[in-house]
Design an enzyme around this catalytic site. Structure first.
Site: not given
Length: 381
Positions: A31, A33-34, A119, A122, A155, A167, A218
């Site tokens: 989590e 990490t991307d 989470g 969507s 996004e 995602d 974030y």
């Protein structure tokens, strides 16, 4: 759901649509990490966004959302960020235009059963479903990784969330009963069978806390990680991101980092190490060891990365009390949403009853619980 979407489309637009199903995702471990060019272990699931869509021969895109019975339209000649959910669709169309593709107007109805704010991404499912549909309708010839990039950039530019690639990748590359190890720098990936689907179920427990802080925080976490890299580059000149460091190297220069930045960097480097260990345990069918890593991931997300909340910590703590649970942790951006739990299949009902009862006693609300399965990625039906 497909029948509902089709019926509404026929009612509104009086023609036959193409149907696209586009899944949400879980992330077993890895989590935050991307966007640090690290490693993640996601999978597509059976919760989906569904599109009914057809070209309309105009320069206008008409979208009807069944989840709130709202119709919105936008012109291909003047696409700019707007308000709410339509941003995710406009962002995709804009990114395709930026790549030089000639867009054409379309009519669509969109629905789904991915809980918003839980989470399960969507937003990536909305983006992935539309790019798959437009690739099909317009014959764009896009590869799946390019589609994922388009969704990610959509996004970034329209809703303004500087998300990593995980995602969108999971949404487009999912394969039934397999998790995917993705290297978020090289974008190389490999599939690992999740061979426990008969004995264990993936159960998501929704804290019912909407993660309204997640988008802003974030971006703060991302900036803190980048600050850490800038400081540590003085001692490790070749590094590009936290991906290039291990936890021991971060600890060595703890006194050079602010306490918060140190915690963020330590978590990311530890989490990358946990992903590698989890893959090794999956190959040996050692689910208990994967579960221990999940619990450690939650501790790090709560204490070092500070993206949990009391409700998520409580849910993870309840899971630890249950012998039928191999592992659990919060999943997603944080500040709300779900925990992911690996639960013995024949004890799922008992587990759900326990969780809902205890959570209701503590917080005065009954959490929604979703028993999911690992499924294929976004596709034309």
């Amino acid at each position: 759901m497909i029948a509902q979407v089709k019926d509404k489309f026929h009612q509104l637009f009086e023609k036959d649509p193409v149907i696209v199903t586009s899944p949400g995702r879980i992330n077993l471990i890895g989590e935050h990490t991307d966007y640090n060019e690290g490693f993640v272990l996601p999978a597509a699931i059976d919760k989906k966004i569904i599109y009914a869509i057809a070209l309309n021969g105009t320069d206008t895109c008409n979208v009807y959302a069944l989840f709130n019975n709202e119709q919105r339209s936008f012109s291909l000649k003047d696409i700019k960020p707007g308000e709410g959910w339509i941003n995710y669709l406009m962002g995709v169309v804009y990114q395709l235009q930026q790549r030089g593709f000639e867009m054409k107007g379309f009519d669509c109805v969109v629905s789904g059963d991915i809980p918003i704010g839980a989470g399960m991404s969507s937003s990536a499912a909305v983006e992935g479903g539309l790019v798959v549909a437009l690739d099909h309708l317009l014959g764009l010839g896009l590869g799946r990784m390019e589609m994922a990039r388009i969704g990610q950039l959509a996004e970034h530019t329209f809703p303004g969330v500087k998300c990593g690639i995980m995602d969108q990748f999971a949404n487009l590359h999912g394969r039934k009963d397999q998790v995917m190890l993705l290297d978020c720098r090289s974008l190389e990936f490999q599939y690992f069978p999740f061979e426990f689907s008969a004995a264990y179920k993936i159960v998501l427990c929704n804290s019912m806390v909407h993660h309204s802080l997640a988008s802003s925080e974030y971006n703060v976490r991302r900036a803190q990680c980048e600050e850490g890299v800038e400081v540590l580059r003085a001692y490790y000149p070749g590094i590009r991101s936290l991906r290039d460091l291990n936890a021991e190297q971060v600890e060595q220069y703890k006194d050079k980092l602010s306490p918060k930045v140190y915690d963020r960097c330590l978590f990311v480097t530890q989490e990358n190490e946990r992903v590698g260990k989890a893959c090794a345990h999956l190959q040996k069918n050692e689910l208990d060891e994967v579960g221990r890593l999940m619990y450690a991931s939650h501790e790090g997300l709560s204490r070092l990365y500070e993206v949990s909340c009391p409700e998520l910590d409580f849910l993870a703590g309840l899971a630890r009390e249950r012998p039928e649970v191999a592992g659990a942790r919060m999943m997603g951006g944080g500040f709300g949403g779900c925990t992911i739990n690996l639960v013995e299949a024949d004890k799922v009902d008992e587990f759900i009853s326990f969780i809902q009862s205890r959570y209701n006693e503590k917080f005065g609300k009954v959490p929604e619980v979703y028993v999911t399965s690992i499924e294929d990625g976004a596709k034309i039906n």
